[in-house]
Design a protein around this motif. Structure first.
Motif, PDB file in Angstrom:
ATOM      1  N   GLY A   1       0.820  -1.205   0.000  1.00 30.56           N
ATOM      2  CA  GLY A   1       0.000   0.000   0.000  1.00 30.56           C
ATOM      3  C   GLY A   1       0.857   1.258   0.000  1.00 30.56           C
ATOM      4  O   GLY A   1       0.548   2.232  -0.698  1.00 30.56           O
ATOM      5  N   GLU A   2       1.945   1.227   0.775  1.00 34.74           N
ATOM      6  CA  GLU A   2       2.863   2.369   0.800  1.00 34.74           C
ATOM      7  C   GLU A   2       3.546   2.548  -0.555  1.00 34.74           C
ATOM      8  O   GLU A   2       3.702   3.673  -1.033  1.00 34.74           O
ATOM      9  N   LEU A   3       3.945   1.450  -1.169  1.00 35.30           N
ATOM     10  CA  LEU A   3       4.573   1.524  -2.490  1.00 35.30           C
ATOM     11  C   LEU A   3       3.593   2.049  -3.534  1.00 35.30           C
ATOM     12  O   LEU A   3       3.956   2.849  -4.395  1.00 35.30           O
ATOM     13  N   LEU A   4       2.336   1.609  -3.434  1.00 39.17           N
ATOM     14  CA  LEU A   4       1.313   2.105  -4.356  1.00 39.17           C
ATOM     15  C   LEU A   4       1.143   3.609  -4.170  1.00 39.17           C
ATOM     16  O   LEU A   4       1.126   4.369  -5.144  1.00 39.17           O
ATOM     17  N   GLN A   5       1.043   4.062  -2.928  1.00 38.08           N
ATOM     18  CA  GLN A   5       0.861   5.491  -2.667  1.00 38.08           C
ATOM     19  C   GLN A   5       2.037   6.310  -3.201  1.00 38.08           C
ATOM     20  O   GLN A   5       1.839   7.391  -3.755  1.00 38.08           O
ATOM     21  N   SER A   6       3.238   5.792  -3.057  1.00 35.80           N
ATOM     22  CA  SER A   6       4.400   6.538  -3.557  1.00 35.80           C
ATOM     23  C   SER A   6       4.371   6.635  -5.079  1.00 35.80           C
ATOM     24  O   SER A   6       4.734   7.673  -5.639  1.00 35.80           O
ATOM     25  N   ARG A   7       3.894   5.600  -5.759  1.00 33.83           N
ATOM     26  CA  ARG A   7       3.782   5.653  -7.222  1.00 33.83           C
ATOM     27  C   ARG A   7       2.660   6.606  -7.649  1.00 33.83           C
ATOM     28  O   ARG A   7       2.800   7.344  -8.616  1.00 33.83           O
ATOM     29  N   LEU A   8       1.551   6.582  -6.910  1.00 36.12           N
ATOM     30  CA  LEU A   8       0.462   7.502  -7.220  1.00 36.12           C
ATOM     31  C   LEU A   8       0.945   8.945  -7.113  1.00 36.12           C
ATOM     32  O   LEU A   8       0.636   9.777  -7.970  1.00 36.12           O
ATOM     33  N   GLU A   9       1.709   9.235  -6.064  1.00 40.20           N
ATOM     34  CA  GLU A   9       2.235  10.589  -5.878  1.00 40.20           C
ATOM     35  C   GLU A   9       3.264  10.940  -6.950  1.00 40.20           C
ATOM     36  O   GLU A   9       3.223  12.029  -7.515  1.00 40.20           O
ATOM     37  N   ALA A  10       4.175  10.018  -7.247  1.00 47.82           N
ATOM     38  CA  ALA A  10       5.239  10.291  -8.218  1.00 47.82           C
ATOM     39  C   ALA A  10       4.668  10.585  -9.607  1.00 47.82           C
ATOM     40  O   ALA A  10       5.163  11.466 -10.313  1.00 47.82           O
ATOM     41  N   PHE A  11       3.610   9.862  -9.988  1.00 50.18           N
ATOM     42  CA  PHE A  11       3.022  10.039 -11.317  1.00 50.18           C
ATOM     43  C   PHE A  11       1.795  10.963 -11.295  1.00 50.18           C
ATOM     44  O   PHE A  11       1.134  11.123 -12.312  1.00 50.18           O
ATOM     45  N   GLU A  12       1.496  11.538 -10.128  1.00 51.11           N
ATOM     46  CA  GLU A  12       0.370  12.460  -9.958  1.00 51.11           C
ATOM     47  C   GLU A  12      -0.958  11.833 -10.390  1.00 51.11           C
ATOM     48  O   GLU A  12      -1.731  12.415 -11.148  1.00 51.11           O
ATOM     49  N   LEU A  13      -1.211  10.625  -9.884  1.00 46.17           N
ATOM     50  CA  LEU A  13      -2.449   9.907 -10.195  1.00 46.17           C
ATOM     51  C   LEU A  13      -3.405   9.981  -9.030  1.00 46.17           C
ATOM     52  O   LEU A  13      -3.004  10.115  -7.875  1.00 46.17           O
ATOM     53  N   LYS A  14      -4.676   9.857  -9.334  1.00 47.09           N
ATOM     54  CA  LYS A  14      -5.735   9.738  -8.333  1.00 47.09           C
ATOM     55  C   LYS A  14      -6.272   8.309  -8.404  1.00 47.09           C
ATOM     56  O   LYS A  14      -6.344   7.713  -9.478  1.00 47.09           O
ATOM     57  N   GLN A  15      -6.670   7.801  -7.261  1.00 45.93           N
ATOM     58  CA  GLN A  15      -7.286   6.482  -7.201  1.00 45.93           C
ATOM     59  C   GLN A  15      -8.735   6.648  -6.806  1.00 45.93           C
ATOM     60  O   GLN A  15      -9.046   7.306  -5.816  1.00 45.93           O
ATOM     61  N   ASP A  16      -9.636   6.064  -7.583  1.00 46.01           N
ATOM     62  CA  ASP A  16     -11.067   6.071  -7.288  1.00 46.01           C
ATOM     63  C   ASP A  16     -11.520   4.618  -7.303  1.00 46.01           C
ATOM     64  O   ASP A  16     -11.824   4.072  -8.363  1.00 46.01           O
ATOM     65  N   GLY A  17     -11.507   3.990  -6.111  1.00 45.79           N
ATOM     66  CA  GLY A  17     -11.775   2.554  -6.056  1.00 45.79           C
ATOM     67  C   GLY A  17     -10.648   1.822  -6.761  1.00 45.79           C
ATOM     68  O   GLY A  17      -9.491   1.969  -6.425  1.00 45.79           O
ATOM     69  N   PHE A  18     -10.990   1.061  -7.786  1.00 46.09           N
ATOM     70  CA  PHE A  18      -9.980   0.348  -8.568  1.00 46.09           C
ATOM     71  C   PHE A  18      -9.408   1.219  -9.688  1.00 46.09           C
ATOM     72  O   PHE A  18      -8.371   0.911 -10.243  1.00 46.09           O
ATOM     73  N   GLU A  19     -10.085   2.293 -10.025  1.00 42.36           N
ATOM     74  CA  GLU A  19      -9.711   3.094 -11.183  1.00 42.36           C
ATOM     75  C   GLU A  19      -8.573   4.061 -10.865  1.00 42.36           C
ATOM     76  O   GLU A  19      -8.591   4.760  -9.863  1.00 42.36           O
ATOM     77  N   LEU A  20      -7.585   4.094 -11.757  1.00 43.49           N
ATOM     78  CA  LEU A  20      -6.484   5.045 -11.666  1.00 43.49           C
ATOM     79  C   LEU A  20      -6.710   6.119 -12.719  1.00 43.49           C
ATOM     80  O   LEU A  20      -7.065   5.810 -13.864  1.00 43.49           O
ATOM     81  N   GLN A  21      -6.526   7.386 -12.322  1.00 43.17           N
ATOM     82  CA  GLN A  21      -6.846   8.499 -13.206  1.00 43.17           C
ATOM     83  C   GLN A  21      -5.791   9.590 -13.109  1.00 43.17           C
ATOM     84  O   GLN A  21      -5.116   9.733 -12.089  1.00 43.17           O
ATOM     85  N   ARG A  22      -5.720  10.375 -14.176  1.00 44.12           N
ATOM     86  CA  ARG A  22      -4.914  11.595 -14.159  1.00 44.12           C
ATOM     87  C   ARG A  22      -5.612  12.627 -15.024  1.00 44.12           C
ATOM     88  O   ARG A  22      -5.931  12.371 -16.177  1.00 44.12           O
ATOM     89  N   ARG A  23      -5.862  13.795 -14.454  1.00 40.43           N
ATOM     90  CA  ARG A  23      -6.482  14.896 -15.196  1.00 40.43           C
ATOM     91  C   ARG A  23      -5.403  15.582 -16.018  1.00 40.43           C
ATOM     92  O   ARG A  23      -4.311  15.857 -15.512  1.00 40.43           O
ATOM     93  N   ILE A  24      -5.707  15.852 -17.286  1.00 41.72           N
ATOM     94  CA  ILE A  24      -4.757  16.505 -18.188  1.00 41.72           C
ATOM     95  C   ILE A  24      -5.443  17.646 -18.929  1.00 41.72           C
ATOM     96  O   ILE A  24      -6.674  17.717 -18.985  1.00 41.72           O
TER      97      ILE A  24
END
Length: 150
Positions: free
Chosen positions: A85-108
């Motif tokens: 979970g910590e590794l996932l959070q660090s990747r989400l932050e590094a790539f500026e992604l949002k998590q919504d349930g299972f869905e990974l998103q990035r606004r552009i």
């Protein structure tokens, strides 16, 4: 040596890479935007697919529609806590992604920039590789793991 120079140059390399990306990238219009299959692979060898969904005249969302975390769950990866979970959070932050349930998103911003699409695809691959650094899901019933015959 002049023949070698013509076969191996900056220009021939650029053309080869451009041809590869052109041949290996599929783009299909959908009712919600675009579906893209990129020349990037998940750890199981399946091609990365992502979706571009416009949300306004000048913004869109890149999404995997839940495929990456869904795949991790199918691999019995506990991505909701612990070290994974910590590794996932660090990747989400590094790539500026949002998590919504299972869905990974990035606004552009629109118009679409190739780097945004490429980095989103790379982020999905990086997250999928958490399958090799995980804690398994806890058994659902009474803490017992069923024996498998082999």
């Amino acid at each position: 040596m002049k023949t070698t120079e013509k076969l191996l140059s900056e220009d021939t390399c650029r053309k080869a890479l451009f041809q590869f990306w052109t041949e290996q990238t599929e783009i299909v219009e959908t009712g919600e935007g675009l579906a893209l299959a990129l020349p990037l692979l998940y750890p199981d060898g399946w091609q990365v697919q992502l979706f571009v969904e416009p949300v306004s005249r000048d913004q869109a969302i890149l999404t995997d529609q839940g495929r990456t975390l869904g795949w991790l769950q199918d691999q019995r990866v506990n991505w909701e806590g612990g070290q994974t979970g910590e590794l996932l959070q660090s990747r989400l932050e590094a790539f500026e992604l949002k998590q919504d349930g299972f869905e990974l998103q990035r606004r552009i911003r629109l118009p679409l920039v190739g780097l945004d699409v490429h980095l989103f695809g790379e982020a999905l691959v990086a997250i999928a590789h958490l399958a090799y650094r995980h804690e398994a899901h806890c058994p659902a019933e009474g803490g017992r793991v069923p024996l498998q015959s082999g």
